[in-house]
Design a protein around this motif. Structure first.
Motif, PDB file in Angstrom:
ATOM      1  N   THR A   5       0.853  -1.183   0.000  1.00  0.00           N
ATOM      2  CA  THR A   5       0.000   0.000   0.000  1.00  0.00           C
ATOM      3  C   THR A   5       0.890   1.234   0.000  1.00  0.00           C
ATOM      4  OG1 THR A   5      -0.163  -0.211   2.417  1.00  0.00           O
ATOM      5  CG2 THR A   5      -2.013  -1.036   1.112  1.00  0.00           C
ATOM      6  N   LEU A   6       0.314   2.356  -0.408  1.00  0.00           N
ATOM      7  CA  LEU A   6       1.059   3.604  -0.503  1.00  0.00           C
ATOM      8  C   LEU A   6       0.603   4.566   0.590  1.00  0.00           C
ATOM      9  CD1 LEU A   6       0.989   4.121  -4.384  1.00  0.00           C
ATOM     10  CD2 LEU A   6       2.818   3.111  -2.999  1.00  0.00           C
ATOM     11  N   ASN A   7       1.553   5.031   1.375  1.00  0.00           N
ATOM     12  CA  ASN A   7       1.334   6.085   2.375  1.00  0.00           C
ATOM     13  C   ASN A   7       0.403   5.660   3.512  1.00  0.00           C
ATOM     14  OD1 ASN A   7       2.904   7.835   0.679  1.00  0.00           O
ATOM     15  ND2 ASN A   7       1.081   8.114  -0.583  1.00  0.00           N
ATOM     16  N   SER A   8       0.200   4.373   3.696  1.00  0.00           N
ATOM     17  CA  SER A   8      -0.591   3.876   4.822  1.00  0.00           C
ATOM     18  C   SER A   8      -0.156   2.460   5.135  1.00  0.00           C
ATOM     19  CB  SER A   8      -2.084   3.889   4.500  1.00  0.00           C
ATOM     20  OG  SER A   8      -2.815   3.253   5.537  1.00  0.00           O
ATOM     21  N   LYS A  51      -1.985   0.458   6.876  1.00  0.00           N
ATOM     22  CA  LYS A  51      -3.199  -0.324   7.082  1.00  0.00           C
ATOM     23  C   LYS A  51      -3.572  -1.110   5.820  1.00  0.00           C
ATOM     24  CE  LYS A  51      -5.040   2.801  10.586  1.00  0.00           C
ATOM     25  NZ  LYS A  51      -6.180   3.648  11.011  1.00  0.00           N
ATOM     26  N   VAL A  52      -4.429  -2.125   6.009  1.00  0.00           N
ATOM     27  CA  VAL A  52      -4.932  -2.901   4.863  1.00  0.00           C
ATOM     28  C   VAL A  52      -6.051  -2.075   4.237  1.00  0.00           C
ATOM     29  CG1 VAL A  52      -5.930  -5.085   4.107  1.00  0.00           C
ATOM     30  CG2 VAL A  52      -4.320  -5.055   6.017  1.00  0.00           C
ATOM     31  N   ASP A  53      -5.646  -1.052   3.503  1.00  0.00           N
ATOM     32  CA  ASP A  53      -6.573  -0.088   2.909  1.00  0.00           C
ATOM     33  C   ASP A  53      -6.514  -0.256   1.392  1.00  0.00           C
ATOM     34  OD1 ASP A  53      -7.977   2.083   1.963  1.00  0.00           O
ATOM     35  OD2 ASP A  53      -7.049   3.542   3.304  1.00  0.00           O
ATOM     36  N   MET A  54      -7.571  -0.842   0.821  1.00  0.00           N
ATOM     37  CA  MET A  54      -7.562  -1.145  -0.605  1.00  0.00           C
ATOM     38  C   MET A  54      -7.639   0.104  -1.483  1.00  0.00           C
ATOM     39  SD  MET A  54      -7.133  -4.403  -0.984  1.00  0.00           S
ATOM     40  CE  MET A  54      -6.000  -4.347   0.411  1.00  0.00           C
ATOM     41  N   GLN A  55      -8.000   1.254  -0.881  1.00  0.00           N
ATOM     42  CA  GLN A  55      -7.972   2.489  -1.655  1.00  0.00           C
ATOM     43  C   GLN A  55      -6.547   3.020  -1.794  1.00  0.00           C
ATOM     44  OE1 GLN A  55     -11.167   5.407  -1.083  1.00  0.00           O
ATOM     45  NE2 GLN A  55     -12.009   4.047   0.470  1.00  0.00           N
ATOM     46  N   LYS A  56      -5.619   2.475  -0.996  1.00  0.00           N
ATOM     47  CA  LYS A  56      -4.217   2.902  -1.066  1.00  0.00           C
ATOM     48  C   LYS A  56      -3.341   1.811  -1.699  1.00  0.00           C
ATOM     49  CE  LYS A  56      -5.108   6.702   1.247  1.00  0.00           C
ATOM     50  NZ  LYS A  56      -4.634   6.872   2.623  1.00  0.00           N
ATOM     51  N   LEU A  57      -3.981   0.827  -2.324  1.00  0.00           N
ATOM     52  CA  LEU A  57      -3.241  -0.303  -2.878  1.00  0.00           C
ATOM     53  C   LEU A  57      -2.305   0.143  -3.994  1.00  0.00           C
ATOM     54  CD1 LEU A  57      -3.160  -3.452  -2.605  1.00  0.00           C
ATOM     55  CD2 LEU A  57      -4.739  -3.506  -4.541  1.00  0.00           C
ATOM     56  N   LEU A  58      -1.084  -0.377  -3.978  1.00  0.00           N
ATOM     57  CA  LEU A  58      -0.139  -0.091  -5.055  1.00  0.00           C
ATOM     58  C   LEU A  58      -0.584  -0.817  -6.314  1.00  0.00           C
ATOM     59  CD1 LEU A  58       3.715  -0.065  -4.863  1.00  0.00           C
ATOM     60  CD2 LEU A  58       2.594  -1.322  -6.682  1.00  0.00           C
ATOM     61  N   GLY A  59      -0.780  -0.075  -7.385  1.00  0.00           N
ATOM     62  CA  GLY A  59      -1.159  -0.662  -8.659  1.00  0.00           C
ATOM     63  C   GLY A  59      -0.016  -0.566  -9.643  1.00  0.00           C
ATOM     64  N   GLY A  60      -0.278   0.080 -10.773  1.00  0.00           N
ATOM     65  CA  GLY A  60       0.773   0.199 -11.779  1.00  0.00           C
ATOM     66  C   GLY A  60       1.549   1.491 -11.690  1.00  0.00           C
ATOM     67  N   GLN A  61       1.183   2.366 -10.743  1.00  0.00           N
ATOM     68  CA  GLN A  61       1.842   3.656 -10.654  1.00  0.00           C
ATOM     69  C   GLN A  61       2.206   3.993  -9.213  1.00  0.00           C
ATOM     70  OE1 GLN A  61      -0.885   6.392 -12.520  1.00  0.00           O
ATOM     71  NE2 GLN A  61      -0.110   5.960 -14.559  1.00  0.00           N
ATOM     72  N   PHE A 117       5.373   6.736  -0.069  1.00  0.00           N
ATOM     73  CA  PHE A 117       6.032   5.844   0.882  1.00  0.00           C
ATOM     74  C   PHE A 117       5.386   4.471   0.718  1.00  0.00           C
ATOM     75  CE2 PHE A 117       7.679   3.992   4.613  1.00  0.00           C
ATOM     76  CZ  PHE A 117       8.598   4.844   5.212  1.00  0.00           C
ATOM     77  N   ILE A 118       6.193   3.430   0.530  1.00  0.00           N
ATOM     78  CA  ILE A 118       5.682   2.091   0.212  1.00  0.00           C
ATOM     79  C   ILE A 118       5.679   1.216   1.464  1.00  0.00           C
ATOM     80  CG2 ILE A 118       6.008   0.043  -1.233  1.00  0.00           C
ATOM     81  CD1 ILE A 118       7.619   1.851  -3.169  1.00  0.00           C
ATOM     82  N   PHE A 119       4.518   0.657   1.793  1.00  0.00           N
ATOM     83  CA  PHE A 119       4.392  -0.276   2.905  1.00  0.00           C
ATOM     84  C   PHE A 119       4.123  -1.679   2.355  1.00  0.00           C
ATOM     85  CE2 PHE A 119       3.485   3.779   4.872  1.00  0.00           C
ATOM     86  CZ  PHE A 119       4.116   3.674   6.105  1.00  0.00           C
ATOM     87  N   ALA A 120       4.959  -2.635   2.722  1.00  0.00           N
ATOM     88  CA  ALA A 120       4.829  -4.012   2.255  1.00  0.00           C
ATOM     89  C   ALA A 120       4.109  -4.852   3.303  1.00  0.00           C
ATOM     90  CB  ALA A 120       6.201  -4.602   1.955  1.00  0.00           C
TER      91      ALA A 120
END
Length: 311
Positions: free
Chosen positions: A80-83, A85-95, A101-104
């Motif tokens: 996820t990006l910048n969070s 939490k398991v927040d699907m609105q912040k999911l890392l996609g193709g961009q 900030f990347i959270f794995a």
């Protein structure tokens, strides 16, 4: 009588202008230096901050994160990006925004759930991480899955009836789930992301389709490509709106969400002038999806609507 010598008097030559010395050669233009793109990253359940660079697709990104924290790339379920939490609105996609900030999110506990399919649809929206894991992105309110507390958004689907689906794409997993016979029990083996203490009780779900987290127009992003090098781009308002519409159609028709796939379809449409040509290009670029004709027509119309709306 004039002598031959007189007749052949020497001619006077016009003096030539002096040749200027050669000017020193102009130095060649310095090659354009591509800036180093360095991203900060952490493990979502807690870790020191690492720095990564030099990746062009999701698999390479996961390998870089794994190297930074001394884990196997297969431990990473999604980012996820910048969070954290398991927040699907912040999911890392193709961009990835250049300041993101990347959270794995890594593998946590494995669980098995037995269900019976009493309706045609289970109420799941599936996506994948681009590196072999399909996982649950959304659970529809009131659906079969919604009534099973053990199943959560963010859970990776590792097996269906003990048949491993690791390595399958999201559309393949969604098709397997659709084709399960009604009135027969089946088993899902799920892997939940490892959670921090403030996420233990979290169970996200939604009956609505919230607007996916989008990069503001004009903001530079690193676009990851499954084939070829990553590129730094600034998506236009039209590209963002069209990709959002296409992603919504992917969910309603196929039960998947995939912003990268949606962006690829929008990019393909810009090279075509008719829905027939668009369909042929999709077959050549994304033939493995076998998109139905009515879906392609709706996608073409949605992209046209976005183009008109954005001028």
């Amino acid at each position: 009588m004039e002598s031959a010598a007189a007749r052949e008097a020497p001619r006077t030559e016009t003096p030539r202008a002096p040749v200027p010395p050669p000017s020193p050669a102009e130095p060649p233009a310095a090659p354009r230096v591509r800036p180093r793109l360095v991203f900060r990253t952490q493990l979502a359940h807690g870790s020191p901050t690492g720095k990564i660079e030099g990746f062009t697709n999701v698999r390479e990104l996961y390998a870089k994160i794994a190297e930074a924290f001394g884990i196997a790339p297969t431990e990473i379920l999604f980012c996820t990006l910048n969070s954290h939490k398991v927040d699907m609105q912040k999911l890392l996609g193709g961009q990835i925004g250049l300041e993101d900030f990347i959270f794995a999110h890594v593998r946590g506990e494995t669980k098995e759930v037995e269900l019976t399919k009493t309706e045609d649809a289970l109420g799941l929206t599936i996506t994948d991480n681009g590196a072999g894991y399909a996982f649950i992105k959304r659970i529809k309110e009131g659906s079969i899955i919604n009534r099973v507390e053990a199943v959560c958004v963010g859970d990776s689907i590792e097996a269906i009836n003990d048949h491993s689906i690791v390595g399958c794409r999201h559309y393949e997993v969604a098709k397997m789930l659709r084709e399960l016979p009604k009135s027969q029990p089946f088993t899902l083996r799920l892997v939940q992301p490892r959670r921090a203490f403030d996420m233990i009780s979290q169970r996200s779900r939604s009956s609505k389709c919230p607007v996916e987290a989008r990069v503001a127009s004009g903001r530079e992003t690193l676009r990851l490509r499954s084939g070829g090098a990553a590129t730094v781009e600034a998506p236009s308002e039209f590209e963002e709106e069209a990709a959002r519409k296409v992603d919504d159609l992917l969910e309603s028709y196929m039960g998947i969400r995939d912003p990268e796939l949606a962006s690829t379809m929008v990019e393909t449409s810009k090279k075509t002038g008719s829905v027939q040509e668009f369909a042929r290009c999709l077959d050549s670029v994304l033939g493995e999806f076998a998109f139905p004709d009515e879906f392609v027509v709706e996608v073409w119309a949605a992209i046209g609507e976005a183009r008109e709306a954005c001028g």
